[in-house]
Design a protein around this motif. Structure first.
Motif, PDB file in Angstrom:
ATOM      1  N   GLU A 160       0.905  -1.058   0.151  1.00  0.00           N
ATOM      2  CA  GLU A 160      -0.041  -0.221   0.006  1.00  0.00           C
ATOM      3  C   GLU A 160       0.680   1.304  -0.030  1.00  0.00           C
ATOM      4  OE1 GLU A 160      -2.389  -3.255   1.206  1.00  0.00           O
ATOM      5  OE2 GLU A 160      -0.393  -2.520   1.967  1.00  0.00           O
TER       6      GLU A 160
ATOM      7  N   TRP B 125      -0.349   4.219   0.100  1.00  0.00           N
ATOM      8  CA  TRP B 125      -1.009   5.369   1.042  1.00  0.00           C
ATOM      9  C   TRP B 125      -0.283   5.795   2.409  1.00  0.00           C
ATOM     10  CZ3 TRP B 125      -2.429   4.273   5.774  1.00  0.00           C
ATOM     11  CH2 TRP B 125      -2.889   2.910   6.114  1.00  0.00           C
TER      12      TRP B 125
ATOM     13  N   ASP C 235      -7.149  11.463   4.986  1.00  0.00           N
ATOM     14  CA  ASP C 235      -7.123  11.089   3.557  1.00  0.00           C
ATOM     15  C   ASP C 235      -6.887   9.755   3.259  1.00  0.00           C
ATOM     16  OD1 ASP C 235      -7.119  13.782   3.072  1.00  0.00           O
ATOM     17  OD2 ASP C 235      -5.342  14.272   2.486  1.00  0.00           O
ATOM     18  N   PRO C 236      -6.059   8.994   3.817  1.00  0.00           N
ATOM     19  CA  PRO C 236      -5.913   7.513   3.410  1.00  0.00           C
ATOM     20  C   PRO C 236      -7.120   6.877   3.643  1.00  0.00           C
ATOM     21  CG  PRO C 236      -4.023   7.979   4.647  1.00  0.00           C
ATOM     22  CD  PRO C 236      -4.916   9.220   4.844  1.00  0.00           C
TER      23      PRO C 236
ATOM     24  N   SER D 190     -10.423   8.004   3.273  1.00  0.00           N
ATOM     25  CA  SER D 190     -11.092   8.227   2.227  1.00  0.00           C
ATOM     26  C   SER D 190     -10.840   7.510   0.901  1.00  0.00           C
ATOM     27  CB  SER D 190     -11.028   9.979   1.772  1.00  0.00           C
ATOM     28  OG  SER D 190     -11.789  10.023   0.689  1.00  0.00           O
ATOM     29  N   GLU D 191      -9.662   7.240   0.812  1.00  0.00           N
ATOM     30  CA  GLU D 191      -8.867   6.462  -0.297  1.00  0.00           C
ATOM     31  C   GLU D 191      -9.218   5.161  -0.163  1.00  0.00           C
ATOM     32  OE1 GLU D 191      -4.398   5.091  -1.754  1.00  0.00           O
ATOM     33  OE2 GLU D 191      -4.733   7.188  -1.263  1.00  0.00           O
TER      34      GLU D 191
ATOM     35  N   ASP E  93     -13.203   4.372  -0.247  1.00  0.00           N
ATOM     36  CA  ASP E  93     -13.765   5.107  -1.430  1.00  0.00           C
ATOM     37  C   ASP E  93     -14.900   5.950  -0.960  1.00  0.00           C
ATOM     38  OD1 ASP E  93     -12.204   3.664  -3.307  1.00  0.00           O
ATOM     39  OD2 ASP E  93     -13.352   1.878  -2.888  1.00  0.00           O
TER      40      ASP E  93
END
Length: 408
Positions: free
Chosen positions: A199, A201, A303-304, A306-307, A310
């Motif tokens: 990963e 992120w 932020d991660p 949200s990634e 999704d």
């Protein structure tokens, strides 16, 4: 002519020289660095986790690699003996969380100074040279050759460390000496190492340290290690105490085999966590997913998440459906990270691998292949979890090698 020559001035080397000298031997300690205990001085972030204040059973449980081989050395020199030694040398100690033992001063230099002081008291000679080769005749070690001189002895102890932190002198040169005596070297690799993840992120969360994370290491989906405590995100993966210990359970790295799951909310059951998320959503009615995440997580993970889930940060809470909420809760409880590799061995706290223990007598630490050659410390293929256990191995094997070599 010496009774004992010790090659390597780290924890194991200094302790072996001390033990041999206390046994009446004339001892020479050869160290290639400009000072003794260079690696010891930086352990425990400069505080030096000297040992672990525990009994033999706990000690053995914390040595995943060749613990049985070390039983004789450890049973003869326990953590209580290590503590008594340093306190007798004027270094008061304290026991912290997890039974980790540190100097009261929080200065690793006090530990190094105590060992060097004892060497001086016992009249141990020291030279700053690089050992080029062993002097061996008819499978008997008779001394060592440096670049400048030849030193003869009745016994030689190799305590040269592994391959981690090469700037401190642990660059693997001891393996070449052991191979000269016919020994097999188990391929060195990192142990107590940060891990690289698939990963990407994690880079966004680099530098973030979680104090209370529940961590599981999975081997092909099966949990092989669990821990609770500190986890740190790095530029390319994860580190921290829980991850370092988990890395000791990875026998060899292979693609798609290992993963780490992290429970970011270990104090809450899945049902309690869902209730907490619903409560936050209710309180922030009209707000966004990003706002709710900033209440639930450290800012570096907003932020991660949200990634991973999704769910756009700007999405209105009122628009988040039950399936998305369930995915969020599941990710908080089971954050999955796929392990790609160890960080380089040069950064690992200890080295796994080294001289094959089948070729060393566990009762004396003498080579089974070359008489009068002994081993101590990290050069041996044996290592433990974080928490002071590896230094205890160094002191105990150093002690046994020093005593054995001085009476051989």
């Amino acid at each position: 002519m010496y009774d004992v020559i010790t090659v390597g001035g780290g924890a194991a080397g200094m302790m072996s020289a001390i033990a041999a000298a206390e046994n009446g031997a004339k001892v020479l300690l050869i160290e290639k660095n400009d000072r003794m205990g260079k690696k010891l001085a930086i352990t425990g972030k400069g505080r030096c986790n000297v040992t672990n204040n525990c009994g033999l059973d706990t000690l053995m449980e914390n040595i995943p690699n060749n613990g049985r081989f070390l039983y004789s050395a450890l049973s003869q020199y326990m953590p209580s003996d290590t503590m008594a030694f340093f306190e007798s040398m004027g270094v008061p100690l304290k026991t912290e969380r997890g039974q980790r033992v540190f100097p009261v001063s929080d200065k690793a230099a006090d530990i190094v100074n105590a060992l060097t002081k004892r060497l001086e008291q016992l009249g141990v000679e020291t030279v700053r040279e690089n050992v080029r080769s062993l002097m061996i005749e008819n499978s008997v070690c008779l001394g060592v050759n440096t670049h400048n001189r030849q030193f003869k002895a009745n016994s030689v102890i190799l305590a040269t460390g592994g391959k981690s932190y090469p700037k401190t002198g642990s660059d693997g040169y001891g393996y070449r000496l052991a191979e000269q005596a016919g020994h097999t070297i188990i391929t060195p690799r990192p142990s107590l190492s940060a891990l690289v993840t698939e990963e990407k992120w994690v880079r966004k969360a680099a530098g973030l340290t979680l104090k209370n994370a529940a961590v599981k290491l999975l081997d092909n989906g099966k949990a092989v290690y669990e821990d609770f405590g500190e986890l740190m995100f790095t530029a390319d993966g994860i580190g921290g105490a829980t991850v370092l210990s988990a890395s000791a359970h990875i026998p060899e790295m292979s693609e798609n085999r290992f993963a780490v799951t992290v429970d970011l909310k270990p104090a809450l059951s899945e049902k309690q966590l869902d209730a907490r998320i619903l409560r936050d959503f209710t309180e922030l009615r009209g707000g966004t997913f990003g706002q709710s995440m900033r209440k639930l997580l450290p800012k570096e993970l907003v932020d991660p998440f949200s990634e991973i889930t999704d769910i756009p940060l700007e999405k209105k809470i009122s628009e988040i459906n039950k399936l998305e909420r369930k995915k969020l809760a599941n990710t908080l409880k089971f954050l999955n990270l796929h392990i790609k590799n160890f960080r380089p061995i040069e950064e690992a706290i200890v080295t796994r691998g080294g001289v094959n223990v089948k070729e060393i007598s566990p009762k004396t630490l003498e080579s089974r292949l070359c008489k009068a050659l002994f081993f101590a410390g990290e050069i041996i293929d044996a290592d433990a979890y974080t928490g002071g256990f590896n230094l205890q191995i160094a002191f105990a094997t150093g002690r046994l090698a020093g005593i054995s070599s001085s009476i051989s």
